[in-house]
Structure formats: C-alpha cells, structure tokens
Design an enzyme around this catalytic site. Structure first.
Site, PDB file in Angstrom:
ATOM      1  N   LYS A  39     -25.220 -36.394 -44.730  1.00 49.41           N
ATOM      2  CA  LYS A  39     -26.213 -37.191 -45.451  1.00 49.41           C
ATOM      3  C   LYS A  39     -26.765 -36.500 -46.685  1.00 49.41           C
ATOM      4  O   LYS A  39     -27.379 -37.151 -47.532  1.00 49.41           O
ATOM      5  CB  LYS A  39     -27.386 -37.521 -44.522  1.00 49.41           C
ATOM      6  CG  LYS A  39     -27.035 -38.378 -43.326  1.00 49.41           C
ATOM      7  CD  LYS A  39     -28.295 -38.913 -42.651  1.00 49.41           C
ATOM      8  CE  LYS A  39     -29.220 -37.780 -42.236  1.00 49.41           C
ATOM      9  NZ  LYS A  39     -30.470 -38.287 -41.640  1.00 49.41           N
ATOM     10  N   TYR A 165     -33.740 -32.477 -25.385  1.00 41.27           N
ATOM     11  CA  TYR A 165     -32.718 -31.750 -26.143  1.00 41.27           C
ATOM     12  C   TYR A 165     -31.547 -31.363 -25.248  1.00 41.27           C
ATOM     13  O   TYR A 165     -30.389 -31.463 -25.638  1.00 41.27           O
ATOM     14  CB  TYR A 165     -33.338 -30.505 -26.777  1.00 41.27           C
ATOM     15  CG  TYR A 165     -32.368 -29.684 -27.597  1.00 41.27           C
ATOM     16  CD1 TYR A 165     -31.672 -30.242 -28.662  1.00 41.27           C
ATOM     17  CD2 TYR A 165     -32.160 -28.329 -27.316  1.00 41.27           C
ATOM     18  CE1 TYR A 165     -30.788 -29.486 -29.420  1.00 41.27           C
ATOM     19  CE2 TYR A 165     -31.281 -27.561 -28.070  1.00 41.27           C
ATOM     20  CZ  TYR A 165     -30.593 -28.145 -29.113  1.00 41.27           C
ATOM     21  OH  TYR A 165     -29.720 -27.397 -29.863  1.00 41.27           O
ATOM     22  N   LYS A 169     -27.553 -32.235 -25.950  1.00 43.00           N
ATOM     23  CA  LYS A 169     -26.503 -31.228 -26.103  1.00 43.00           C
ATOM     24  C   LYS A 169     -25.494 -31.286 -24.962  1.00 43.00           C
ATOM     25  O   LYS A 169     -24.286 -31.138 -25.181  1.00 43.00           O
ATOM     26  CB  LYS A 169     -27.114 -29.829 -26.209  1.00 43.00           C
ATOM     27  CG  LYS A 169     -27.957 -29.600 -27.442  1.00 43.00           C
ATOM     28  CD  LYS A 169     -27.210 -29.886 -28.742  1.00 43.00           C
ATOM     29  CE  LYS A 169     -26.135 -28.869 -29.062  1.00 43.00           C
ATOM     30  NZ  LYS A 169     -25.577 -29.043 -30.439  1.00 43.00           N
TER      31      LYS A 169
END
Length: 275
Positions: A39, A165, A169
């Site tokens: 991005k 998180y 992951k």
C-alpha cells in the site's frame, strides 16, 4: 554457474521495508524477479521507504521489480498482482506472505477494528494471496510458499498474552501447513519461518519497545539469509515445516551470528514473543 533464484519470480505481500525488503534484495542478488503488492505508494514520515523505493533498490541489487500498489485485503488487488506478475515475467515461482499487522493489546483492550485488521491482513491475506497464485505455482519447476509466521505453540502464556494477535499469526501458520499437505502431490512446498530473537523493524521500534529494544535485536538480513536457504531447497523434499531462522542457518553451515547483531552480546538479545 547460474544462481538458484535467477529468473525466478517471487510474489510478496508488503515488502516496502524491513524483513520483506531484505528478503526481496537477497533474491534480487541472484537476478530474481520480485513483484511487490503493498500500500505504501507515498512517503510516510513515520516509516522509511515506499513500494517505489523498494523497487528501485531491487533493481540496483540486480533483480527486476514490479511495484503493484494495492491491499492484500482486497481480492481484486490480489488478482491484479498475480495477473501482472504472470504478464510481466511469465509465471510465479514463489509466494512470500510477509504483510502483517501487530497489536499486543489484551482482549478487553483490543478494538474490534484492530482485531479485524489483523485477521484480514495476516490470516486471510496469506490464504488469498497463496490461493490466487496456486494455479501458477503448479506450473513452476520448484514452487515455494513461505509465510513469515511462528510455529504453533499451545503454551497458555502465548495463547493468553495477546489472544487476538496470536490467532492472526497462528492462522497464517495453519493455512501454510494446510497448503503443504493439500498440494504436496503438485510439488509445491509450503513452510513457515520465524526468528528466535526480535528483528530490527519499524514494528519493533514503534510498537514493541523503541530504540532500547532495537538495540537488542538482530538485523533483517538474518531473516533474508534464512529465507533464501528455504526458497532454494527442493520443493518436493522440504515442505510442511515450521522453521526457525537460526536453525535454518545453522543447518546451512552458518556459525557467525554476530554479523547480524554487531556490537551486541548474544545473551543480551531480546527473545521473540512467540519463543
């Protein structure tokens, strides 16, 4: 003698800086083609580099680069990156799932939008980018999928420390191990790779621990050298593994790790949060 990754086409999510860029540059030294889906089209004062400066660095290192400005959360952007890679270089040999979002917030402090962002970029992005490239990987001579994610560790200290998180992951890792099992007959390797210590990246500096932690971390080149070892292995023989950076390099004969953390005593290095 031809370098192992010469002429190979590597499709990577992210890669404007840090670990992803280091992996791209290591491949570029062999003369690889690197397609970046990221991005960072314009400079950000908080972060070094853009997808365009990364492409320039890849060219300077001896590779060919294609910068595709887009978001790995967007299926149309993924399709565009795959189509452009095939159009420019004739196929795809390697997918590196590098893009990742981190928040170590505890469950009650983790905002829903941040939770969704982590799942979308980390887990879904890994799945969808790999999925889109798979028809072309099936045609490659030595196809690899490499996800920068940790081994699945069900120790409660990791499950409970930062659940959102950890889910994101581990989602990357589970998807990758699933690809290894599903596409083994097609000769496509799929492995995960994770460091034993923290790495000097913007995330470590800005989110985890600032300059003090950066000083106790290894350079991204250690990750890049390990990734290179993985991506040059025979795909049919080296798949379905949750690999640790340092172990990969030891197996490759590396004995000097001080080169990746100059001036830092090994005992002072900060351990990675998943190990």
């Amino acid at each position: 003698m031809t370098a192992p990754l010469a002429g190979k086409t590597l499709l990577m999510s992210g890669g404007s800086r840090g670990i992803g860029l280091a992996i791209a540059l290591r491949a570029a030294h062999d003369g690889a083609n690197v397609v970046l889906l990221a991005k960072t089209d314009t400079p950000d004062p908080r972060l070094e580099g853009t997808i365009h400066t990364a492409a320039e660095a890849i060219h300077e290192a001896g590779g060919h680069a294609l910068a595709v400005v887009g978001d790995v959360r967007n299926d149309e952007d993924i399709a565009s990156a795959v189509a452009q890679a095939v159009s420019a270089f004739g196929g795809i040999d390697i997918v590196v799932n590098n893009a990742s979002v981190i928040s170590l917030a505890r469950t009650l402090d983790l905002e829903p939008k941040r939770f969704d962002l982590m799942q979308d970029v980390n887990m879904r992005g890994t799945f969808m980018l790999s999925r889109a490239a798979l028809p072309h990987l099936k045609e490659a001579e030595n196809a690899h999928i490499l996800s920068l994610s940790p081994p699945i560790n069900l120790d409660p200290k990791w499950l409970g420390a930062h659940t959102g998180y950890t889910l994101a992951k581990y989602g990357m890792s589970l998807a990758t191990l699933g690809f290894a099992a599903e596409f083994a007959r097609d000769g496509i390797a799929a492995n995960t790779l994770w460091p034993r210590t923290t790495i000097k990246t913007a995330a470590v500096g800005n989110i985890l621990g600032g300059e003090a932690l950066l000083a106790r971390s290894r350079t991204p080149e250690i990750y890049a050298d390990a990734a290179y070892e993985v991506l040059t292995k025979p795909a049919r023989e080296y798949t379905g593994q949750s690999l640790i950076v340092e172990d990969v390099l030891i197996d490759a004969g590396v004995t000097d790790f001080a080169q990746y953390s100059p001036g830092v005593d090994e005992k002072d290095l900060f351990p990675d949060i998943f190990l």
